[in-house]
Design a protein around this motif. Structure first.
Motif, PDB file in Angstrom:
ATOM      1  N   VAL A 166      50.662   1.708 -10.488  1.00 53.19           N
ATOM      2  CA  VAL A 166      49.524   1.144  -9.773  1.00 53.19           C
ATOM      3  C   VAL A 166      48.225   1.323 -10.551  1.00 53.19           C
ATOM      4  CG1 VAL A 166      48.188   1.219  -7.639  1.00 53.19           C
ATOM      5  CG2 VAL A 166      50.685   1.455  -7.576  1.00 53.19           C
ATOM      6  N   GLY A 167      48.033   2.488 -11.143  1.00 51.53           N
ATOM      7  CA  GLY A 167      46.887   2.664 -12.035  1.00 51.53           C
ATOM      8  C   GLY A 167      45.569   3.037 -11.382  1.00 51.53           C
ATOM      9  N   LEU A 168      45.599   3.724 -10.249  1.00 47.25           N
ATOM     10  CA  LEU A 168      44.347   4.195  -9.638  1.00 47.25           C
ATOM     11  C   LEU A 168      43.692   5.206 -10.583  1.00 47.25           C
ATOM     12  CD1 LEU A 168      45.666   4.831  -6.011  1.00 47.25           C
ATOM     13  CD2 LEU A 168      44.401   2.826  -6.828  1.00 47.25           C
ATOM     14  N   ASP A 169      42.431   4.972 -10.937  1.00 49.39           N
ATOM     15  CA  ASP A 169      41.813   5.839 -11.953  1.00 49.39           C
ATOM     16  C   ASP A 169      40.294   5.851 -11.819  1.00 49.39           C
ATOM     17  OD1 ASP A 169      41.345   7.437 -14.169  1.00 49.39           O
ATOM     18  OD2 ASP A 169      41.526   5.789 -15.599  1.00 49.39           O
ATOM     19  N   PRO A 170      39.755   6.484 -10.790  1.00 51.65           N
ATOM     20  CA  PRO A 170      38.292   6.526 -10.639  1.00 51.65           C
ATOM     21  C   PRO A 170      37.599   7.323 -11.739  1.00 51.65           C
ATOM     22  CG  PRO A 170      39.362   7.955  -9.021  1.00 51.65           C
ATOM     23  CD  PRO A 170      40.453   7.154  -9.677  1.00 51.65           C
ATOM     24  N   LEU A 190      40.742   9.219  -3.265  1.00 51.99           N
ATOM     25  CA  LEU A 190      41.891   8.895  -4.121  1.00 51.99           C
ATOM     26  C   LEU A 190      43.179   9.403  -3.503  1.00 51.99           C
ATOM     27  CD1 LEU A 190      43.056   7.912  -6.874  1.00 51.99           C
ATOM     28  CD2 LEU A 190      42.564  10.206  -7.757  1.00 51.99           C
ATOM     29  N   ALA A 191      43.147  10.628  -3.010  1.00 49.29           N
ATOM     30  CA  ALA A 191      44.347  11.195  -2.396  1.00 49.29           C
ATOM     31  C   ALA A 191      44.772  10.386  -1.177  1.00 49.29           C
ATOM     32  CB  ALA A 191      44.084  12.650  -2.006  1.00 49.29           C
ATOM     33  N   GLU A 192      43.805   9.925  -0.396  1.00 46.59           N
ATOM     34  CA  GLU A 192      44.126   9.128   0.790  1.00 46.59           C
ATOM     35  C   GLU A 192      44.755   7.796   0.398  1.00 46.59           C
ATOM     36  OE1 GLU A 192      44.654   8.763   4.753  1.00 46.59           O
ATOM     37  OE2 GLU A 192      43.880  10.495   3.652  1.00 46.59           O
ATOM     38  N   GLN A 193      44.231   7.169  -0.677  1.00 43.22           N
ATOM     39  CA  GLN A 193      44.828   5.927  -1.171  1.00 43.22           C
ATOM     40  C   GLN A 193      46.286   6.150  -1.575  1.00 43.22           C
ATOM     41  OE1 GLN A 193      41.563   5.081  -4.121  1.00 43.22           O
ATOM     42  NE2 GLN A 193      41.978   2.974  -3.509  1.00 43.22           N
ATOM     43  N   ASN A 205      54.017   6.985  -9.699  1.00 44.70           N
ATOM     44  CA  ASN A 205      53.142   6.306 -10.666  1.00 44.70           C
ATOM     45  C   ASN A 205      52.005   5.557  -9.988  1.00 44.70           C
ATOM     46  OD1 ASN A 205      55.093   7.126 -12.650  1.00 44.70           O
ATOM     47  ND2 ASN A 205      56.312   5.326 -12.107  1.00 44.70           N
ATOM     48  N   LEU A 206      51.310   6.262  -9.110  1.00 48.01           N
ATOM     49  CA  LEU A 206      50.214   5.647  -8.368  1.00 48.01           C
ATOM     50  C   LEU A 206      48.867   5.897  -9.030  1.00 48.01           C
ATOM     51  CD1 LEU A 206      51.324   6.713  -4.775  1.00 48.01           C
ATOM     52  CD2 LEU A 206      51.984   4.680  -6.077  1.00 48.01           C
ATOM     53  N   ILE A 207      48.687   7.092  -9.573  1.00 53.10           N
ATOM     54  CA  ILE A 207      47.412   7.505 -10.161  1.00 53.10           C
ATOM     55  C   ILE A 207      47.568   7.589 -11.667  1.00 53.10           C
ATOM     56  CG2 ILE A 207      45.684   9.346 -10.260  1.00 53.10           C
ATOM     57  CD1 ILE A 207      46.533  10.073  -7.386  1.00 53.10           C
ATOM     58  N   SER A 231      42.082  14.827 -16.326  1.00 52.47           N
ATOM     59  CA  SER A 231      42.097  13.794 -15.300  1.00 52.47           C
ATOM     60  C   SER A 231      43.305  13.959 -14.383  1.00 52.47           C
ATOM     61  CB  SER A 231      42.105  12.417 -15.958  1.00 52.47           C
ATOM     62  OG  SER A 231      42.154  11.389 -14.994  1.00 52.47           O
ATOM     63  N   ALA A 232      44.466  14.209 -14.994  1.00 52.31           N
ATOM     64  CA  ALA A 232      45.687  14.389 -14.199  1.00 52.31           C
ATOM     65  C   ALA A 232      45.603  15.627 -13.315  1.00 52.31           C
ATOM     66  CB  ALA A 232      46.893  14.493 -15.132  1.00 52.31           C
ATOM     67  N   LEU A 233      45.039  16.702 -13.851  1.00 52.78           N
ATOM     68  CA  LEU A 233      44.944  17.932 -13.059  1.00 52.78           C
ATOM     69  C   LEU A 233      43.965  17.757 -11.904  1.00 52.78           C
ATOM     70  CD1 LEU A 233      45.937  20.798 -12.753  1.00 52.78           C
ATOM     71  CD2 LEU A 233      44.081  21.556 -14.250  1.00 52.78           C
ATOM     72  N   ALA A 234      42.882  17.027 -12.132  1.00 52.05           N
ATOM     73  CA  ALA A 234      41.945  16.754 -11.035  1.00 52.05           C
ATOM     74  C   ALA A 234      42.636  15.976  -9.922  1.00 52.05           C
ATOM     75  CB  ALA A 234      40.741  15.976 -11.568  1.00 52.05           C
ATOM     76  N   ALA A 235      43.460  15.006 -10.303  1.00 52.88           N
ATOM     77  CA  ALA A 235      44.205  14.229  -9.306  1.00 52.88           C
ATOM     78  C   ALA A 235      45.218  15.102  -8.582  1.00 52.88           C
ATOM     79  CB  ALA A 235      44.901  13.049  -9.977  1.00 52.88           C
ATOM     80  N   LEU A 236      45.892  15.964  -9.325  1.00 52.33           N
ATOM     81  CA  LEU A 236      46.897  16.845  -8.729  1.00 52.33           C
ATOM     82  C   LEU A 236      46.248  17.769  -7.692  1.00 52.33           C
ATOM     83  CD1 LEU A 236      49.963  17.456  -9.068  1.00 52.33           C
ATOM     84  CD2 LEU A 236      49.293  19.333 -10.565  1.00 52.33           C
TER      85      LEU A 236
END
Length: 605
Positions: A166-170, A190-193, A205-207, A231-236
């Motif tokens: 999906v490629g969500l990447d703020p 982002l987490a809610e999306q 593979n959403l973020i 970036s990945a750790l912030a999303a995690l």
């Protein structure tokens, strides 16, 4: 030979050479120069040795499947045209699509205009037929994602059976624009999306943790990796804070990296990312599992001049990404810097991958770099350096805060400036641009010309191609009423001037100044006459050091008196004062600032 006997290995006929023997041979060849002369250095500060022993190692975490997926870009602004191009790619070997929207990190000036175009662009494309789909979303990506959900529902697909990134990447979008990012608000959003997508059956593979933005801005491999990891750790963390189980959360994250023509560092970079994220997973109490990495050949290395050489650069980039472990690869067609690629350019991009996969079988061996001393050493160095940068980012409070302060962008800018200097001095050569330019190249076709790059914010990780300064000089030269010319003032016999005359031709034609050759002249008077007859305003004296010592000053004076804006091919050495007194304006040699010299030459022409 008896049936039970075996022939001795062929290598037994040659005695093994020791490292000391190798060193002795090299030192003899260098004729007193230090062995350090053969040691290279990366932009991350790591030494690259000329010789490495075999490394003990085994294949590390690699892509789950054998071959990587051949992904074609779907980036035509008009949906119907994009659909035609995409179907052609899929019918001829591609097994994935990178759906590029205008304003995304990978847009290169084009892309689908809006989310309404998605359905028409994918008409006749069976997303449930094992197709890998990579979305390249604009900064505000909610509408394209909603359009995708509507399309999947309308066609009755089971989301769990689709292979969609999906490629969500703020964070990447904020870095590219240089805009402020309030992570206390954007992280939960982002987490809610991601949770909403998971509830609809899209669980993987959403973020996207996208390092391409750093590479395109001129960053180093370690900086690109540090950005992707942070970036990945912030999303995690955002997903964990939203009560998403860590095992489910890590499946929602995928990575994207740029692949360029530095084959060893590209291989090492992809290998390093897998090792590093596996370490982060273990630190989270998880068993390390293969991650999804999508590679795209680098925008930074593309050229508008002699674009055919882009085919070679792309081939090396695909080779390196594939051997480094990319799960999917998309190739920028060779005309991408000139405009929107046509079907021919897209076919070459597609076939670059297909030949490497189906004829060279590069996808059949897992981690073929394992045990190779040089590649293992580069991987280790990248892991160490990028992890240190990653920790520095974490100490500042994470990547969103580092981007807000501008600290990370400043680090990237310093690396980009160093790279620009090396390009200007041709220490980093650009074949077809700064080296071996073709000033009479034929134009290639594109569907639409490339638009001007949008203005970037002060803190933006703005993309740029390293060839741009040389291309600007070529454009300037061609804006003259007639092409500027320089007379090759070849002095003495052919054997004396050929090497420096060839160097001078490449030097000046890199700036669009045509070099006028000849068979050489015996003395200054003849040189002066030849220069006058050429009609050029510029001249460069070319010969050997021996001839320079015998007749050089006399020849320089004659050319200067004939009105030549005069250069000398070679270093001035102790005679610089005499050369300048004789009329030489400047000196061209390996390591000189080529761009500065060419700008001055174009002004004088």
């Amino acid at each position: 030979m008896a049936a039970t006997e075996q022939a001795a290995p062929f290598t037994d006929a040659f005695p093994a050479a020791s490292k000391e023997q190798w060193r002795q041979k090299v030192e003899a060849t260098l004729k007193g120069a230090p062995l350090q002369k053969l040691v290279g250095r990366t932009y991350d500060g790591s030494d690259v040795q000329p010789l490495y022993p075999r490394a003990a190692g085994k294949p590390r975490a690699f892509r789950a499947a054998g071959d990587w997926s051949v992904v074609a870009r779907l980036d035509h602004p008009e949906a119907a045209a994009a659909n035609d191009l995409a179907l052609t790619d899929l019918e001829n070997g591609a097994d994935g699509l990178q759906i590029v929207f205008a304003g995304s990190l990978g847009a290169c000036g084009f892309g689908l205009k809006d989310s309404a175009a998605l359905g028409a662009a994918l008409d006749g494309v069976h997303l449930d037929a094992g197709l890998r789909v990579v979305l390249d979303l604009p900064a505000e990506g909610q509408a394209p994602v909603a359009a995708l959900l509507d399309l999947v529902a309308a066609r009755g697909y089971d989301p769990a059976k689709l292979d969609i990134s999906v490629g969500l990447d703020p964070i990447g979008a904020a870095g590219a624009r240089g805009s402020a990012l309030d992570w206390s608000r954007e992280g939960p959003k982002l987490a809610e999306q991601a949770k909403n997508l998971a509830a609809k059956g899209f669980a993987k593979n959403l973020i996207c943790a996208d390092g391409r933005v750093v590479h395109a801005a001129g960053g180093s491999p370690a900086q690109e990796l540090a950005f992707a990891l942070a970036s990945a750790l912030a999303a995690l963390r955002a997903l964990e804070a939203a009560d998403v189980d860590l095992d489910d959360a890590r499946k929602m994250i995928e990575f994207r990296l740029a692949a360029d023509a530095d084959e060893f560092l590209t291989i090492a970079k992809f290998r390093a990312l897998r090792r590093q994220w596996a370490g982060i997973e273990r630190a989270c109490g998880l068993e390390a599992k293969p991650i999804r990495i999508h590679a795209e050949t680098a925008w930074r290395m593309m050229t508008r001049r002699d674009p055919w050489v882009n085919l070679l650069r792309a081939t090396v980039a695909v080779f390196s990404a594939g051997l480094g472990g990319a799960d999917s690869v998309s190739v920028l067609p060779f005309t991408q810097a000139l405009g929107l690629p046509d079907a021919f350019a897209r076919r070459l991009a597609r076939n670059t991958q297909l030949v490497l996969l189906e004829e060279s079988n590069l996808g059949k061996v897992a981690d073929p770099a394992a045990g190779a001393g040089g590649l293992e050493a580069l991987t280790d160095a990248l892991v160490e350096r990028s992890y240190a940068l990653f920790q520095d980012v974490e100490k500042t409070g994470g990547l969103p805060r580092a981007l807000e302060s501008g600290a990370f962008q400043a680090e990237v800018a310093r690396t980009a400036e160093s790279r620009t200097t090396n390009v200007a001095r041709r220490k980093e050569a650009l074949t077809g641009v700064s080296e071996f330019p073709d000033i009479h190249e034929k134009q290639v076709a594109v569907l639409l010309p490339a638009p001007a790059a949008p203005a970037a914010g002060e803190k933006a990780l703005a993309p740029h191609r390293v060839a741009e300064p040389f291309e600007a000089l070529r454009d300037l030269a061609e804006s003259h009423s007639s092409r500027p010319k320089i007379f090759l003032a070849n002095l003495g016999p052919v054997a004396a001037f050929t090497a420096r005359a060839t160097f001078a031709k490449n030097f000046f034609e890199a700036g669009g100044i045509e070099a006028l050759g000849n068979d050489g002249f015996a003395d200054g008077a003849a040189l002066a006459e030849g220069f006058k007859a050429s009609g050029a305003k510029l001249a460069v004296l070319c010969s050997s050091d021996t001839v320079y010592a015998e007749r050089g000053l006399e020849a320089a004076k004659a050319l200067a008196e004939a009105g030549a804006h005069l250069y000398l091919a070679g270093r001035p050495g102790e005679m610089e004062t005499q050369w300048r007194a004789a009329g030489v304006r400047n000196f061209i040699f390996v390591g000189a600032d080529v761009l500065t010299q060419l700008r001055e030459a174009l002004q004088a022409a």
